[in-house]
Write a protein that holds these residues in place. Structure first.
Motif, short mmCIF file in Angstrom:
data_model
loop_
_atom_site.label_atom_id
_atom_site.label_comp_id
_atom_site.label_asym_id
_atom_site.label_seq_id
_atom_site.Cartn_x
_atom_site.Cartn_y
_atom_site.Cartn_z
N VAL A 267 8.05 16.10 -9.06
CA VAL A 267 8.32 15.76 -10.45
C VAL A 267 7.77 14.35 -10.72
O VAL A 267 8.23 13.38 -10.11
CB VAL A 267 9.83 15.80 -10.75
N THR A 268 6.81 14.25 -11.63
CA THR A 268 6.25 12.95 -11.98
C THR A 268 6.48 12.63 -13.46
O THR A 268 5.76 11.84 -14.05
CB THR A 268 4.74 12.87 -11.66
N LEU A 269 7.49 13.26 -14.05
CA LEU A 269 7.79 13.03 -15.46
C LEU A 269 8.11 11.56 -15.70
O LEU A 269 8.82 10.93 -14.91
CB LEU A 269 8.99 13.88 -15.89
N PRO A 270 7.61 10.96 -16.78
CA PRO A 270 7.95 9.57 -17.10
C PRO A 270 9.45 9.39 -17.24
O PRO A 270 10.18 10.32 -17.60
CB PRO A 270 7.23 9.32 -18.43
N LEU A 271 9.92 8.18 -16.98
CA LEU A 271 11.35 7.88 -17.07
C LEU A 271 11.90 8.26 -18.44
O LEU A 271 13.00 8.81 -18.55
CB LEU A 271 11.59 6.39 -16.79
N GLY A 272 11.13 7.99 -19.50
CA GLY A 272 11.61 8.32 -20.84
C GLY A 272 11.87 9.79 -21.02
O GLY A 272 12.84 10.19 -21.69
N VAL A 273 11.05 10.63 -20.42
CA VAL A 273 11.23 12.08 -20.51
C VAL A 273 12.45 12.51 -19.69
O VAL A 273 13.24 13.35 -20.13
CB VAL A 273 9.96 12.82 -20.06
N LEU A 274 12.61 11.94 -18.51
CA LEU A 274 13.80 12.23 -17.71
C LEU A 274 15.07 11.83 -18.46
O LEU A 274 16.07 12.55 -18.45
CB LEU A 274 13.74 11.51 -16.37
N GLN A 275 15.03 10.69 -19.14
CA GLN A 275 16.19 10.23 -19.88
C GLN A 275 16.52 11.14 -21.07
O GLN A 275 17.68 11.29 -21.44
CB GLN A 275 15.97 8.80 -20.37
N SER A 276 15.50 11.76 -21.64
CA SER A 276 15.71 12.63 -22.80
C SER A 276 16.38 13.95 -22.43
O SER A 276 16.89 14.65 -23.31
CB SER A 276 14.37 12.93 -23.47
N LYS A 277 16.36 14.29 -21.14
CA LYS A 277 16.94 15.54 -20.63
C LYS A 277 16.29 16.77 -21.25
O LYS A 277 16.91 17.83 -21.35
CB LYS A 277 18.45 15.56 -20.83
#
Length: 457
Positions: A267-277
């Motif tokens: 998983v290399t999703l940006p932190l912002g995308v991880l935070q958005s759930k």
């Protein structure tokens, strides 16, 4: 703060390409006993680095990318055919010992050097700072940094602006000194780390390491690195991940179009995308990883490129700095005249200011930029003949530019973010790199890290 990192991974970059076809991914191979099916989420620098390394070692690798292009937060615009421009990562920051320098050398990528020593600073009225004013600004900068350093030795942690409140309270908000302090916060801290001084952790905002040497940009844009790493990889664009089911014999990833199964998922999703759930993990992520994701900060650094019919600013400088009346308004500019012989200026807006102007129209952003340039160079300067503007905070597949350490975080949280879910799901990306977060080389190194973690299984 500049410490050379002794790279152990440079030898991993010389292997040859092994293309993966759809037929190869669907037929089990008996020739390689431990051949694994690996799915990489995200075709940014970290995902491509991991995919290339694993494919070079003989594994079946598929990269899925939500966008209709590769690169992620590396995005080279070719709108102006004679000058490719980077919307995201632009420079190799510190060329000595940097793994991206090694990579750029290996593909003979032409680079251009910009220097902070070639800079000029203008006061609020648009006048170049006098020698006395420069001296006063330098002394004030030392005072600010000394106050921050003092606060770093105290508990509890506070924001940088809170740490500087005793100093700021001594001056009227309309005074030149107050503007100077705000300029220092914007130009040397917020523009560098992408977070607001009201949120950046005093103790940990600058905990990243740096490579020594010049800063260089690519004559043909950062895409030369992305294209090189992507060559021969099986990349599927337009695949927006929705769910990762990870406690099964095979990891299942569900997108808006289809499903993928693999032995391992990166998983290399940006932190912002991880935070958005927006991407659901089933079962949920461990609480410590959820906590790290929630508390780390995703900052903003937006760009406005202006192209003019001719150069009206000093031709022998790279950086133009402006001390605005309002905090953070167009404090930093880069000239492309000396480095690339182009009549182009790049203006930055970071942190709160960078986020706020994303709702403006292009015309409003350009008008604001031109107001600052006219304050410096006069009303008779020409209008730009074209412009290019970024909006990273509202980009649905980034939701920010790069990560920073706000109050309430510690560097150890990045290790927690980087930790794998058993032998199933692995995490990479600049936010997961404790030493070089917020940088392209941090993203690249994180990709090599997870590749090595999988190869060691």
């Amino acid at each position: 703060m500049r410490r050379r990192y002794l790279l152990k991974l440079l030898g991993l970059m010389a292997a040859s390409w092994i293309p993966v076809t759809q037929a190869q991914t669907s037929v089990p191979s008996l020739a390689v006993a431990n051949k694994k099916r690996i799915l990489v989420l995200g075709a940014g620098l970290s995902g491509l680095a991991a995919a290339k390394q694993l494919q070079d070692q003989g594994h079946d690798v598929i990269v899925i990318e939500a966008r209709e292009r590769i690169g992620g937060r590396i995005w080279t615009s070719t709108k102006w055919s004679d000058m490719p421009l980077d919307f995201g990562a632009t420079w190799i920051h510190g060329v000595q010992g940097n793994p991206l320098t090694h990579l750029a050398d290996s593909i003979h990528a032409k680079r251009l050097t910009t220097s902070y020593d070639r800079s000029i600073t203008y006061n609020t009225t648009g006048r170049e700072l006098t020698t006395a004013e420069e001296s006063r600004l330098d002394k004030l900068k030392n005072t600010v940094l000394a106050a921050i350093k003092k606060a770093q030795r105290k508990d509890p942690d506070t924001s940088i602006r809170q740490a500087l409140q005793p100093l700021l309270s001594q001056f009227d908000k309309s005074s030149e000194t107050y503007r100077f302090i705000n300029f220092i916060l914007s130009s040397t801290i917020e523009q560098e780390y992408s977070g607001s001084a009201q949120k950046l952790s005093t103790q940990w905002y600058d905990s990243a390491k740096e490579f020594p040497g010049d800063d260089v940009l690519f004559a043909q844009g950062y895409k030369v690195i992305v294209d090189y790493l992507a060559k021969g990889l099986n990349i599927k664009l337009g695949q927006v991940a929705k769910e990762i089911q990870w406690q099964q014999s095979s990891v299942r990833v569900i997108t808006q179009k289809t499903e993928f199964t693999a032995d391992h998922v990166i998983v290399t999703l940006p932190l912002g995308v991880l935070q958005s759930k927006k991407v659901r993990f089933t079962p949920q992520l461990p609480s410590n990883k959820q906590n790290a994701i929630a508390k780390l900060g995703m900052g903003v650094l937006n760009k406005c490129y202006l192209r003019f019919p001719h150069v009206f600013w000093p031709v022998d400088v790279d950086w133009l700095e402006y001390i605005p009346e309002q905090h953070g308004e167009w404090t930093e500019w880069v000239s492309f005249k000396r480095a690339a012989n182009m009549p182009i200026l790049l203006g930055f807006n970071a942190a709160d200011r960078g986020r706020a102007i994303e709702v403006w129209t292009d015309q409003e952003i350009v008008a604001s930029a031109m107001k600052t340039l006219r304050a410096i160079y006069g009303e008779n300067i020409p209008e730009p003949i074209d412009y290019q503007i970024t909006r990273w905070a509202t980009d649905p597949f980034a939701l920010g530019s790069y990560s920073y350490n706000p109050v309430g975080t510690t560097p150890a949280m990045r290790k927690t973010l980087a930790s794998s879910l058993g032998k199933s799901v692995f995490f990479a990306g600049e936010a997961s790199d404790q030493d070089y977060f917020g940088t392209a080389h941090g993203a690249y190194l994180s990709g090599l890290r997870v590749a090595n973690e999988i190869l060691a299984i």
